[in-house]
Design a protein around this motif. Structure first.
Motif, PDB file in Angstrom:
ATOM      1  N   CYS A 161      -0.512  10.005   3.997  1.00  0.00           N
ATOM      2  CA  CYS A 161       0.576  10.246   4.960  1.00  0.00           C
ATOM      3  C   CYS A 161       1.828   9.413   4.664  1.00  0.00           C
ATOM      4  O   CYS A 161       2.674   9.239   5.536  1.00  0.00           O
ATOM      5  CB  CYS A 161       0.084  10.003   6.390  1.00  0.00           C
ATOM      6  SG  CYS A 161      -0.498   8.315   6.704  1.00  0.00           S
ATOM      7  N   ALA A 162       1.964   8.921   3.419  1.00  0.00           N
ATOM      8  CA  ALA A 162       3.129   8.085   3.086  1.00  0.00           C
ATOM      9  C   ALA A 162       4.413   8.897   2.935  1.00  0.00           C
ATOM     10  O   ALA A 162       5.511   8.344   3.038  1.00  0.00           O
ATOM     11  CB  ALA A 162       2.867   7.298   1.806  1.00  0.00           C
ATOM     12  N   GLY A 163       4.293  10.189   2.670  1.00  0.00           N
ATOM     13  CA  GLY A 163       5.489  11.031   2.524  1.00  0.00           C
ATOM     14  C   GLY A 163       6.395  10.528   1.412  1.00  0.00           C
ATOM     15  O   GLY A 163       5.943  10.212   0.312  1.00  0.00           O
ATOM     16  N   ASP A 164       7.697  10.427   1.728  1.00  0.00           N
ATOM     17  CA  ASP A 164       8.681   9.952   0.736  1.00  0.00           C
ATOM     18  C   ASP A 164       8.899   8.447   0.819  1.00  0.00           C
ATOM     19  O   ASP A 164       9.810   7.917   0.175  1.00  0.00           O
ATOM     20  CB  ASP A 164      10.030  10.659   0.940  1.00  0.00           C
ATOM     21  CG  ASP A 164       9.930  12.150   0.644  1.00  0.00           C
ATOM     22  OD1 ASP A 164       9.121  12.522  -0.232  1.00  0.00           O
ATOM     23  OD2 ASP A 164      10.639  12.944   1.305  1.00  0.00           O
ATOM     24  N   GLY A 165       8.103   7.764   1.647  1.00  0.00           N
ATOM     25  CA  GLY A 165       8.257   6.315   1.787  1.00  0.00           C
ATOM     26  C   GLY A 165       7.981   5.600   0.472  1.00  0.00           C
ATOM     27  O   GLY A 165       7.172   6.054  -0.342  1.00  0.00           O
ATOM     28  N   LYS A 166       8.664   4.475   0.269  1.00  0.00           N
ATOM     29  CA  LYS A 166       8.480   3.713  -0.981  1.00  0.00           C
ATOM     30  C   LYS A 166       7.548   2.527  -0.753  1.00  0.00           C
ATOM     31  O   LYS A 166       7.613   1.870   0.290  1.00  0.00           O
ATOM     32  CB  LYS A 166       9.829   3.234  -1.504  1.00  0.00           C
ATOM     33  CG  LYS A 166      10.681   4.369  -2.039  1.00  0.00           C
ATOM     34  CD  LYS A 166      11.912   3.860  -2.754  1.00  0.00           C
ATOM     35  CE  LYS A 166      12.627   5.025  -3.448  1.00  0.00           C
ATOM     36  NZ  LYS A 166      13.844   4.559  -4.115  1.00  0.00           N
ATOM     37  N   CYS A 167       6.717   2.264  -1.747  1.00  0.00           N
ATOM     38  CA  CYS A 167       5.766   1.152  -1.681  1.00  0.00           C
ATOM     39  C   CYS A 167       5.987   0.216  -2.867  1.00  0.00           C
ATOM     40  O   CYS A 167       6.057   0.659  -4.012  1.00  0.00           O
ATOM     41  CB  CYS A 167       4.335   1.691  -1.705  1.00  0.00           C
ATOM     42  SG  CYS A 167       3.094   0.389  -1.584  1.00  0.00           S
ATOM     43  N   THR A 168       6.086  -1.066  -2.567  1.00  0.00           N
ATOM     44  CA  THR A 168       6.283  -2.082  -3.613  1.00  0.00           C
ATOM     45  C   THR A 168       4.912  -2.584  -4.074  1.00  0.00           C
ATOM     46  O   THR A 168       4.452  -3.638  -3.657  1.00  0.00           O
ATOM     47  CB  THR A 168       7.105  -3.252  -3.048  1.00  0.00           C
ATOM     48  OG1 THR A 168       6.554  -3.597  -1.763  1.00  0.00           O
ATOM     49  CG2 THR A 168       8.557  -2.907  -2.880  1.00  0.00           C
ATOM     50  N   TYR A 169       4.262  -1.803  -4.915  1.00  0.00           N
ATOM     51  CA  TYR A 169       2.913  -2.166  -5.381  1.00  0.00           C
ATOM     52  C   TYR A 169       2.938  -3.453  -6.206  1.00  0.00           C
ATOM     53  O   TYR A 169       3.909  -3.753  -6.912  1.00  0.00           O
ATOM     54  CB  TYR A 169       2.341  -1.057  -6.263  1.00  0.00           C
ATOM     55  CG  TYR A 169       1.864   0.156  -5.503  1.00  0.00           C
ATOM     56  CD1 TYR A 169       0.615   0.161  -4.884  1.00  0.00           C
ATOM     57  CD2 TYR A 169       2.662   1.295  -5.406  1.00  0.00           C
ATOM     58  CE1 TYR A 169       0.173   1.267  -4.188  1.00  0.00           C
ATOM     59  CE2 TYR A 169       2.221   2.416  -4.713  1.00  0.00           C
ATOM     60  CZ  TYR A 169       0.977   2.396  -4.103  1.00  0.00           C
ATOM     61  OH  TYR A 169       0.542   3.491  -3.407  1.00  0.00           O
ATOM     62  N   THR A 170       1.826  -4.194  -6.103  1.00  0.00           N
ATOM     63  CA  THR A 170       1.585  -5.329  -6.981  1.00  0.00           C
ATOM     64  C   THR A 170       0.170  -5.181  -7.535  1.00  0.00           C
ATOM     65  O   THR A 170      -0.488  -4.164  -7.322  1.00  0.00           O
ATOM     66  CB  THR A 170       1.781  -6.660  -6.225  1.00  0.00           C
ATOM     67  OG1 THR A 170       1.701  -7.739  -7.168  1.00  0.00           O
ATOM     68  CG2 THR A 170       0.757  -6.873  -5.132  1.00  0.00           C
ATOM     69  N   SER A 171      -0.295  -6.187  -8.275  1.00  0.00           N
ATOM     70  CA  SER A 171      -1.680  -6.174  -8.755  1.00  0.00           C
ATOM     71  C   SER A 171      -2.274  -7.562  -8.594  1.00  0.00           C
ATOM     72  O   SER A 171      -1.547  -8.553  -8.452  1.00  0.00           O
ATOM     73  CB  SER A 171      -1.743  -5.755 -10.228  1.00  0.00           C
ATOM     74  OG  SER A 171      -1.254  -6.795 -11.065  1.00  0.00           O
ATOM     75  N   ARG A 172      -3.589  -7.637  -8.607  1.00  0.00           N
ATOM     76  CA  ARG A 172      -4.230  -8.950  -8.437  1.00  0.00           C
ATOM     77  C   ARG A 172      -3.873  -9.879  -9.586  1.00  0.00           C
ATOM     78  O   ARG A 172      -3.700 -11.080  -9.378  1.00  0.00           O
ATOM     79  CB  ARG A 172      -5.739  -8.765  -8.311  1.00  0.00           C
ATOM     80  CG  ARG A 172      -6.128  -8.016  -7.038  1.00  0.00           C
ATOM     81  CD  ARG A 172      -7.639  -7.895  -6.895  1.00  0.00           C
ATOM     82  NE  ARG A 172      -7.995  -7.047  -5.764  1.00  0.00           N
ATOM     83  CZ  ARG A 172      -8.465  -5.801  -5.857  1.00  0.00           C
ATOM     84  NH1 ARG A 172      -8.615  -5.240  -7.047  1.00  0.00           N
ATOM     85  NH2 ARG A 172      -8.780  -5.106  -4.783  1.00  0.00           N
TER      86      ARG A 172
END
Length: 282
Positions: A161-172
């Motif tokens: 349900c994120a749609g066009d929203g932006k996510c600032t992914y990182t990694s462990r």
């Protein structure tokens, strides 16, 4: 200087321990775990302690200069007291500095908010502890999407349900680099850092996964309600609600935030496609 890392058997704890060992050697890093056998592979001294047991931490934190408190996984209200057990034990045992792995997110508007609120309370508890402190607010890990890739391939899509929203992914692994610096360098004391990467949409995420894994995934948005129902059926009420809340937060912009990663770690954050390649090749 002795640094202790809680939840050392977990994936984030392990990543931070490995980075610290590279910087200061095995003798100066102590792992703390509820089940020490699960952290033996790290090759360092492991002390037993359970977040629910204050006495455990009074023993585990003896002779420690700095402690990294990895946020617990219990339900939000329980988590606040668990973290206080560690903070109080740190104060009693002469620990000088505490570094906390918090999270980004909206404390008000979605089903993930109670988890964010509990993290914000621990941030306040740490700031009021009288110890030196530094807080990282972790972005969403990219690894779970890649661990889920077999399902995505089977279904031919990424659906949420994120749609066009932006996510600032990182990694462990990226977080491990930043937290090692935050633990070791005094210049970070008193800072709260957003430990996040470049903001991308779910459509971009699908494109990057396709590039690296040679897949043909597409992104299909669904409503918050439909996604929450689906996740609760798959994962149970608590985890299902939390996961749906995370993606609802992405949709509303809670994860499209400024990154302080370079300030914390001394280098730029890896690009999403680089993180995906690193996870695939690991």
């Amino acid at each position: 200087m002795k640094i202790a890392v809680t939840s050392a058997s977990g994936q984030l704890g392990s990543a931070i321990v490995k980075e610290l060992i590279e910087q200061i050697g095995k003798d100066n890093v102590i792992g703390i775990a509820r089940t020490p056998e699960n952290a033996k592979h790290l090759g360092i001294e492991i002390r037993k302690a359970d977040y629910d047991n204050r006495q455990d931490f009074d023993k585990a934190l003896q002779g420690i200069d700095t402690v990294l408190l990895v946020s617990g996984m219990a339900e939000p209200q329980k988590r606040i007291q668990q973290h206080r057990n560690v903070i109080e034990a740190a104060k009693s045992n002469g620990v000088k500095k505490i570094v906390y792995t918090s999270i980004v997110g909206d404390a008000e508007k979605n089903a993930f908010s109670p988890v964010v609120q509990s993290n914000r309370q621990t941030e306040k508890d740490i700031q009021n502890s009288g110890l030196d402190w530094c807080i990282g607010r972790n972005g969403i890990y990219i690894e779970p999407d890649l661990e889920y890739i077999a399902t995505y391939i089977k279904e031919g899509e990424i659906r949420n349900c994120a749609g066009d929203g932006k996510c600032t992914y990182t990694s462990r692994a990226e977080l491990g680099v930043a937290y090692a610096k935050m633990l070791l360098e005094e210049k970070h004391n008193g800072q709260i850092y957003n430990l996040v990467g470049e903001p991308i949409t779910q459509t971009q995420l699908a494109d990057y996964i396709n590039q690296v894994y040679n897949t043909r995934l597409v992104y299909n948005p669904v409503s918050v309600e439909a996604y929450a129902t689906e996740r609760k059926a798959a994962l149970g009420d608590f985890i299902g609600t939390v996961i749906a809340g995370i993606y609802e937060g992405i949709q509303s912009g809670a994860n499209d935030i400024r990154s302080d990663y370079e300030e914390a770690s001394g280098r730029p954050h890896k690009l999403p496609v680089e993180m995906i390649k690193a996870v695939k090749n690991n």
